[in-house]
Design a protein around this motif. Structure first.
Motif, PDB file in Angstrom:
ATOM      1  N   GLU A 275      -6.501  -6.264  -4.671  1.00 29.37           N
ATOM      2  CA  GLU A 275      -7.300  -5.248  -3.853  1.00 29.37           C
ATOM      3  C   GLU A 275      -6.595  -3.943  -4.462  1.00 29.37           C
ATOM      4  O   GLU A 275      -7.214  -2.750  -4.783  1.00 29.37           O
ATOM      5  CB  GLU A 275      -7.229  -5.394  -2.484  1.00 29.37           C
ATOM      6  CG  GLU A 275      -7.919  -6.197  -1.592  1.00 29.37           C
ATOM      7  CD  GLU A 275      -7.507  -6.330  -0.382  1.00 29.37           C
ATOM      8  OE1 GLU A 275      -7.307  -5.200   0.446  1.00 29.37           O
ATOM      9  OE2 GLU A 275      -7.918  -7.381   0.583  1.00 29.37           O
ATOM     10  N   LEU A 276      -5.234  -3.885  -4.384  1.00 29.51           N
ATOM     11  CA  LEU A 276      -4.438  -2.678  -4.929  1.00 29.51           C
ATOM     12  C   LEU A 276      -4.862  -2.446  -6.536  1.00 29.51           C
ATOM     13  O   LEU A 276      -5.120  -1.469  -6.944  1.00 29.51           O
ATOM     14  CB  LEU A 276      -3.148  -2.877  -4.968  1.00 29.51           C
ATOM     15  CG  LEU A 276      -2.522  -2.567  -3.377  1.00 29.51           C
ATOM     16  CD1 LEU A 276      -0.909  -3.096  -3.340  1.00 29.51           C
ATOM     17  CD2 LEU A 276      -2.650  -1.255  -3.083  1.00 29.51           C
TER      18      LEU A 276
ATOM     19  N   GLU B  52      -9.943   2.018 -10.374  1.00 25.49           N
ATOM     20  CA  GLU B  52     -10.940   3.350  -9.924  1.00 25.49           C
ATOM     21  C   GLU B  52     -10.302   4.719 -10.134  1.00 25.49           C
ATOM     22  O   GLU B  52     -10.934   5.738 -10.603  1.00 25.49           O
ATOM     23  CB  GLU B  52     -11.198   3.092  -8.518  1.00 25.49           C
ATOM     24  CG  GLU B  52     -12.191   2.118  -8.112  1.00 25.49           C
ATOM     25  CD  GLU B  52     -12.427   1.959  -6.662  1.00 25.49           C
ATOM     26  OE1 GLU B  52     -12.085   2.909  -5.936  1.00 25.49           O
ATOM     27  OE2 GLU B  52     -12.868   1.003  -6.218  1.00 25.49           O
ATOM     28  N   LYS B  53      -8.894   4.912  -9.906  1.00 26.75           N
ATOM     29  CA  LYS B  53      -8.143   6.093 -10.031  1.00 26.75           C
ATOM     30  C   LYS B  53      -8.079   6.304 -11.591  1.00 26.75           C
ATOM     31  O   LYS B  53      -8.290   7.479 -12.000  1.00 26.75           O
ATOM     32  CB  LYS B  53      -6.731   5.889  -9.621  1.00 26.75           C
ATOM     33  CG  LYS B  53      -6.595   6.084  -8.177  1.00 26.75           C
ATOM     34  CD  LYS B  53      -5.128   5.989  -7.774  1.00 26.75           C
ATOM     35  CE  LYS B  53      -4.596   6.085  -6.263  1.00 26.75           C
ATOM     36  NZ  LYS B  53      -3.355   5.787  -6.131  1.00 26.75           N
TER      37      LYS B  53
ATOM     38  N   GLU C  42      -7.527  -3.037  -8.069  1.00 29.57           N
ATOM     39  CA  GLU C  42      -9.092  -2.485  -8.051  1.00 29.57           C
ATOM     40  C   GLU C  42      -9.078  -1.016  -7.538  1.00 29.57           C
ATOM     41  O   GLU C  42      -9.872  -0.191  -8.500  1.00 29.57           O
ATOM     42  CB  GLU C  42      -9.995  -3.417  -7.214  1.00 29.57           C
ATOM     43  CG  GLU C  42     -10.219  -4.686  -7.635  1.00 29.57           C
ATOM     44  CD  GLU C  42     -11.070  -5.390  -6.495  1.00 29.57           C
ATOM     45  OE1 GLU C  42     -11.611  -4.696  -5.653  1.00 29.57           O
ATOM     46  OE2 GLU C  42     -11.182  -6.667  -6.586  1.00 29.57           O
ATOM     47  N   LYS C  43      -8.282  -0.411  -6.643  1.00 30.06           N
ATOM     48  CA  LYS C  43      -8.158   0.766  -6.216  1.00 30.06           C
ATOM     49  C   LYS C  43      -7.357   1.596  -7.430  1.00 30.06           C
ATOM     50  O   LYS C  43      -7.965   2.654  -7.611  1.00 30.06           O
ATOM     51  CB  LYS C  43      -7.221   0.931  -5.110  1.00 30.06           C
ATOM     52  CG  LYS C  43      -8.103   0.478  -3.828  1.00 30.06           C
ATOM     53  CD  LYS C  43      -7.074   0.647  -2.505  1.00 30.06           C
ATOM     54  CE  LYS C  43      -7.904   0.186  -1.156  1.00 30.06           C
ATOM     55  NZ  LYS C  43      -8.298   1.153  -0.359  1.00 30.06           N
ATOM     56  N   GLU C  44      -6.572   0.955  -8.179  1.00 30.79           N
ATOM     57  CA  GLU C  44      -5.891   1.737  -9.219  1.00 30.79           C
ATOM     58  C   GLU C  44      -6.897   1.955 -10.535  1.00 30.79           C
ATOM     59  O   GLU C  44      -7.011   2.870 -10.946  1.00 30.79           O
ATOM     60  CB  GLU C  44      -4.565   1.195  -9.578  1.00 30.79           C
ATOM     61  CG  GLU C  44      -3.498   0.960  -8.571  1.00 30.79           C
ATOM     62  CD  GLU C  44      -3.077   2.432  -8.213  1.00 30.79           C
ATOM     63  OE1 GLU C  44      -2.896   3.275  -9.159  1.00 30.79           O
ATOM     64  OE2 GLU C  44      -2.857   2.868  -6.983  1.00 30.79           O
TER      65      GLU C  44
ATOM     66  N   TYR D  88       0.995  -1.217   0.026  1.00 29.16           N
ATOM     67  CA  TYR D  88      -0.080   0.052   0.128  1.00 29.16           C
ATOM     68  C   TYR D  88       0.931   1.386   0.061  1.00 29.16           C
ATOM     69  O   TYR D  88       0.323   2.370  -0.214  1.00 29.16           O
ATOM     70  CB  TYR D  88      -1.003  -0.011   1.142  1.00 29.16           C
ATOM     71  CG  TYR D  88      -2.200  -0.821   1.020  1.00 29.16           C
ATOM     72  CD1 TYR D  88      -3.515  -0.333   0.462  1.00 29.16           C
ATOM     73  CD2 TYR D  88      -2.169  -2.269   0.885  1.00 29.16           C
ATOM     74  CE1 TYR D  88      -4.640  -1.092   0.024  1.00 29.16           C
ATOM     75  CE2 TYR D  88      -3.301  -2.950   0.776  1.00 29.16           C
ATOM     76  CZ  TYR D  88      -4.672  -2.249   0.200  1.00 29.16           C
ATOM     77  OH  TYR D  88      -5.500  -3.120  -0.082  1.00 29.16           O
TER      78      TYR D  88
END
Length: 99
Positions: A82-83, A89-90, A85-87, A52
């Protein structure tokens, strides 16, 4: 040292280390019913923190003593997903601002 007996000697058994860890966590108010936390859990927490913080997977793999990055990527795939998925979204937000 955290995992030592009253004479300052390291506690050799994993059971003793886990018992000490649970005691320290309880003293910090980190006790949950039906929640099992073991010394090895700290390794997972460490990897999650490093990922993270965007530390390179190769560096993490070497730090853990894995013989190659595939072992690390396979073992910690759930964190990497998980990372990702966050990226994703970005990326969507950045592309959305273009229009």
């Amino acid at each position: 040292m955290v995992f030592a007996n009253s004479r300052g000697e390291l506690l050799p058994s994993s059971n003793a280390v886990n018992k000490t860890l649970r005691k320290l966590m309880a003293n910090c108010g980190l006790k949950k019913k039906n929640f099992h936390f073991h010394f090895h859990s700290l390794r997972h927490t460490h990897v999650a923190f490093l990922l993270y913080q965007v530390v390179d997977l190769y560096a993490i793999s070497k730090r853990l003593g894995h013989s190659n990055m595939t072992i690390t990527a396979t073992r910690y795939a759930y964190l990497i997903d998980e990372l990702r998925e966050k990226e994703d979204e970005k990326i969507s937000k950045v592309i959305g601002r273009l229009s």
